[in-house]
Design an enzyme around this catalytic site. Structure first.
Site, PDB file in Angstrom:
ATOM      1  N   VAL A   1       0.852  -1.197   0.000  1.00 42.08           N
ATOM      2  CA  VAL A   1       0.000   0.000   0.000  1.00 42.08           C
ATOM      3  C   VAL A   1       0.886   1.245   0.000  1.00 42.08           C
ATOM      4  O   VAL A   1       1.623   1.493   0.953  1.00 42.08           O
ATOM      5  CB  VAL A   1      -0.944   0.027   1.207  1.00 42.08           C
ATOM      6  CG1 VAL A   1      -1.893   1.220   1.115  1.00 42.08           C
ATOM      7  CG2 VAL A   1      -1.735  -1.273   1.311  1.00 42.08           C
ATOM      8  N   SER A   2       0.789   2.041  -1.062  1.00 44.85           N
ATOM      9  CA  SER A   2       1.587   3.250  -1.194  1.00 44.85           C
ATOM     10  C   SER A   2       0.732   4.479  -0.929  1.00 44.85           C
ATOM     11  O   SER A   2      -0.441   4.527  -1.329  1.00 44.85           O
ATOM     12  CB  SER A   2       2.173   3.336  -2.607  1.00 44.85           C
ATOM     13  OG  SER A   2       2.745   4.612  -2.837  1.00 44.85           O
TER      14      SER A   2
END
Length: 531
Positions: free
Chosen positions: A73-74
């Protein structure tokens, strides 16, 4: 997002924990400042709201924005683009023209500071909504189960006829490619499932993987055989910490690494199913607490591992790592509900006494001729507008002389009377920056530049900026000397629009009036009457 709200006996809020999966990589790898990134900013906003805008970490209410299954998850939601062309990166390898260092994700802000602020504010707002609407009171036992596990040698039953094993730790080729949040170097690419003679040659100089290790880690091509590298001590852990914490019908799964979105979901569901199956109510909730106790890098699903992107290449115990962890946490869940004890497990080795450090000690702090520590050599101006930036540069010394734990390297102060100055910001504040710079290695000289972004609603008045530090003036002695410095006082003023009729005597304005059918003569008399 999951929020746990804490109140005292009189129902007064005293703290909260928020779990939300997102990397703290809004501040990218070009940043050289110490930062708590988006989650730290969210915590500051939350605490300020409850603590009546007290200074960071000085209020009674504590807000913790914890990690969850953040593995893939960025926060950089504009996505990866080629910095040389602006086009999207190659989706499979995260490269541009074959180079990973050109493929970088950014956003949502105009720069990394703005992006950090936006992602932090989003977490803060959602957490505050959940905090204010929290109604499910936790009740029941407080319990836990903890066990150390040798993750490098676990048998996993796949079906009635086939079993698999976890492996000794190893890092794959795609690990060196980095991610779009922080690219790697050389010719490494994400999605690499074949090795390279040259890099294998370099790898083998450190530790050559055994045939068994190569087979166990497949399809990962091993770049660093960390599980079989033991000098000066093991490069990665083989023994991991696993733990469950129960608060009534809420159970925290403390995982020793970065689980991906799907890995976390499968683990959460499996533990919850086991808890309910063995006697907990159907209302039982579970949450992943990421990177707890031990760090064993990333944990992908079996399917994600086959692709060998960065996360799969960093799943160190092989393709069956997730299944091994799920089985372990299900085992702990069953033992906790049925009130069974579990063995402590193998004791992890302690290498603290043999740690090597390549961080050289501070030898000497010097001050230029005619200057003293704490002297403002580039001072402030007399006035600054709200929503502008003020900076001051001091003669300084190495910050490692004293890390100022529970203290600060700087203060921004507002004058309330001739002798009373109120601290309104420190080095923990979002709108301040403390930047230290070595100016002469030979003479040990350095400077510190302090920057304050003045808020748009900052009250007008008289302010100053102070710097605090410690210097080591004698290279033959370990003694350090405290020093302080201050800028000259300056004014923060409100920006006001000023309108002067004389401006209309400028030729460019008369051209505009003429175009509208107005003439200079019509306005000349008015101009002449202005004193």
């Amino acid at each position: 997002m999951t929020v746990l709200k804490f109140v005292d006996a009189s129902n007064k809020p005293i703290g909260m924990i928020s779990w939300f999966a997102v990397h703290c990589t809004s501040m990218n790898n070009t940043n050289h400042l110490i930062s708590s990134d988006n989650k730290g900013y969210a915590a500051q906003l939350f605490e300020a709201a409850i603590n009546n805008n007290s200074l960071p970490v000085k209020g009674k209410f504590i807000a913790a924005f914890a990690q969850s299954n953040l593995g893939d998850v960025s926060p950089n939601i504009k996505g990866p683009h080629c910095i040389n062309t602006g086009k999207p990166c190659d989706i499979l390898t995260s490269t541009c023209e074959g180079k990973n260092e050109l493929c970088i994700a950014s956003g949502p802000g105009k720069d990394m500071f703005d992006s950090t602020k936006i992602i932090g504010e989003n977490q803060y707002k959602k957490a505050m909504d959940l905090f204010n609407s929290a109604k499910s009171m936790l009740s029941g036992p407080v319990d836990f189960r903890h066990q150390f596990v040798n993750m490098s040698n676990i048998t996993i039953k796949i079906n009635d006829t086939y079993s698999a094993m976890t492996c000794k730790p190893a890092m794959g080729y795609s690990f060196a490619a980095g991610t779009t949040d922080g690219p790697g170097a050389f010719d490494f690419k994400q999605g690499t499932t074949k090795d390279n003679f040259f890099w294998n040659l370099i790898r083998d100089l450190i530790a050559e993987p055994s045939n068994e290790q190569v087979k166990c880690q497949a399809p990962k091509p091993i770049l660093l055989d960390t599980g079989e590298a033991s000098e000066p001590y093991p490069w990665q852990p083989q023994i991991a910490s696993t733990q469950l914490l129960r608060l009534g019908d809420f159970v925290i799964i403390a995982v020793p690494g970065e689980f991906t979105t799907m890995s976390g979901r499968r683990t959460r569901d499996a533990v919850r199913d086991s808890l309910i199956k063995n006697g907990l109510p159907s209302t039982t909730k579970t949450v992943i607490a990421g990177m707890a106790n031990t760090y064993t890098d990333y944990i992908t699903t079996y399917e994600e591992y086959q692709i060998q992107r960065y996360e799969g290449a960093s799943t160190i115990y092989g393709p069956h790592t997730l299944k091994a962890y799920i089985n372990q946490f299900v085992f702990l869940a069953e033992a906790m509900v049925l009130n069974k004890t579990v063995p402590v497990g193998p004791k992890p080795p302690n290498y603290l006494s043999s740690q090597l450090s390549f961080n050289l000690p501070v030898v000497y702090d010097g001050q230029p001729s005619g200057q003293v520590f704490g002297q403002a050599i580039k001072d402030v101006s007399l006035k600054y507008l709200q929503n502008s930036t003020v900076s001051v540069t001091f003669v300084s010394a190495n910050p490692r002389n004293n890390l100022m734990t529970e203290k600060t390297f700087l203060t921004v102060e507002k004058q309330n009377s001739s002798t009373d100055w109120e601290v309104i910001a420190t080095d923990s504040s979002w709108n301040t920056i403390f930047a230290w710079e070595r100016t002469s290695t030979l003479f040990g000289e350095s400077i510190a530049t302090i920057t304050w972004d003045i808020p748009a609603d900052q009250p007008t008045g008289t302010y100053r900026i102070r710097h605090f530090g410690y210097a080591k003036p004698n290279p033959l002695s370990e003694a350090i000397k405290e020093f302080t410095g201050s800028s000259k006082p300056f004014q923060v003023v409100t920006k006001k629009l000023k309108f002067d009729w004389r401006d209309f005597n400028r030729p460019q304005y008369w051209r505009y009036f003429k175009a509208l059918g107005h003439y200079k003569k019509k306005y000349q008399n008015l101009y002449n009457t202005i004193p």
